[in-house]
Design a protein around this motif. Structure first.
Motif, short mmCIF file in Angstrom:
data_model
loop_
_atom_site.label_atom_id
_atom_site.label_comp_id
_atom_site.label_asym_id
_atom_site.label_seq_id
_atom_site.Cartn_x
_atom_site.Cartn_y
_atom_site.Cartn_z
N MET A 195 -2.21 -24.19 -15.50
CA MET A 195 -2.72 -25.17 -16.44
C MET A 195 -3.84 -26.01 -15.84
O MET A 195 -4.53 -26.69 -16.59
CB MET A 195 -1.59 -26.07 -16.91
CG MET A 195 -0.79 -25.49 -18.03
SD MET A 195 0.26 -26.71 -18.77
CE MET A 195 1.77 -25.82 -18.80
N VAL A 201 -7.15 -25.50 -17.41
CA VAL A 201 -7.31 -26.14 -18.73
C VAL A 201 -7.64 -27.62 -18.54
O VAL A 201 -8.51 -28.15 -19.22
CB VAL A 201 -6.04 -25.96 -19.60
CG1 VAL A 201 -6.23 -26.63 -20.95
CG2 VAL A 201 -5.72 -24.49 -19.78
N ARG A 219 -11.23 -27.85 -17.48
CA ARG A 219 -12.12 -27.57 -18.60
C ARG A 219 -12.17 -28.75 -19.57
O ARG A 219 -13.22 -29.08 -20.12
CB ARG A 219 -11.66 -26.30 -19.32
CG ARG A 219 -12.50 -25.88 -20.50
CD ARG A 219 -13.88 -25.40 -20.07
NE ARG A 219 -14.66 -24.99 -21.20
CZ ARG A 219 -15.14 -23.77 -21.38
NH1 ARG A 219 -14.95 -22.84 -20.47
NH2 ARG A 219 -15.84 -23.48 -22.44
N LEU A 228 -0.82 -26.49 -26.21
CA LEU A 228 -1.67 -25.95 -25.15
C LEU A 228 -2.57 -24.85 -25.72
O LEU A 228 -3.77 -24.82 -25.43
CB LEU A 228 -0.82 -25.40 -24.01
CG LEU A 228 -1.59 -24.83 -22.82
CD1 LEU A 228 -2.46 -25.90 -22.16
CD2 LEU A 228 -0.62 -24.23 -21.82
N ASN A 229 -2.02 -23.99 -26.55
CA ASN A 229 -2.83 -22.94 -27.17
C ASN A 229 -3.91 -23.52 -28.08
O ASN A 229 -5.03 -23.01 -28.11
CB ASN A 229 -1.94 -21.96 -27.94
CG ASN A 229 -1.17 -21.05 -27.03
OD1 ASN A 229 -1.60 -20.76 -25.91
ND2 ASN A 229 -0.01 -20.59 -27.47
N ILE A 257 -6.62 -24.84 -25.76
CA ILE A 257 -7.39 -23.71 -25.21
C ILE A 257 -8.35 -23.19 -26.27
O ILE A 257 -9.54 -22.97 -25.99
CB ILE A 257 -6.45 -22.61 -24.70
CG1 ILE A 257 -5.75 -23.09 -23.42
CG2 ILE A 257 -7.22 -21.30 -24.46
CD1 ILE A 257 -4.62 -22.20 -22.96
N ASP A 258 -7.87 -23.00 -27.48
CA ASP A 258 -8.74 -22.53 -28.56
C ASP A 258 -9.90 -23.51 -28.79
O ASP A 258 -11.04 -23.10 -28.99
CB ASP A 258 -7.97 -22.36 -29.87
CG ASP A 258 -7.02 -21.16 -29.84
OD1 ASP A 258 -7.17 -20.30 -28.96
OD2 ASP A 258 -6.14 -21.11 -30.73
N TRP A 293 -12.44 -23.44 -25.63
CA TRP A 293 -13.18 -22.20 -25.41
C TRP A 293 -13.80 -21.65 -26.68
O TRP A 293 -14.27 -20.53 -26.73
CB TRP A 293 -12.29 -21.15 -24.74
CG TRP A 293 -12.29 -21.31 -23.26
CD1 TRP A 293 -13.16 -20.73 -22.39
CD2 TRP A 293 -11.38 -22.07 -22.46
NE1 TRP A 293 -12.87 -21.11 -21.12
CE2 TRP A 293 -11.78 -21.93 -21.13
CE3 TRP A 293 -10.29 -22.88 -22.76
CZ2 TRP A 293 -11.11 -22.56 -20.08
CZ3 TRP A 293 -9.63 -23.50 -21.72
CH2 TRP A 293 -10.03 -23.34 -20.40
#
Length: 57
Positions: A1, A4, A7, A48-49, A52-53, A56
């Protein structure tokens, strides 16, 4: 993680987006996102997903 978290910090710095805005986009509170950013708490798999989506996309 950690990638992430890195980022997330990079995105905020480079694009000037506020943490509040990102938190709303993924459906968490500002405090929760801050705790995640600082490594104090983890996000659920769903959140978290979403993060991330968002990062990115």
């Amino acid at each position: 993680m950690d990638f992430v978290r890195e980022r997330l910090i990079e995105t905020v710095k480079s694009k000037g987006i506020k943490y509040d805005f990102i938190a709303k986009q993924i459906g968490v509170g500002r405090s929760m996102l801050s705790q995640f950013k600082n490594g104090k708490k983890d996000l659920s798999e769903e959140k978290l997903n979403r993060l991330i989506d968002y990062l990115w996309d």
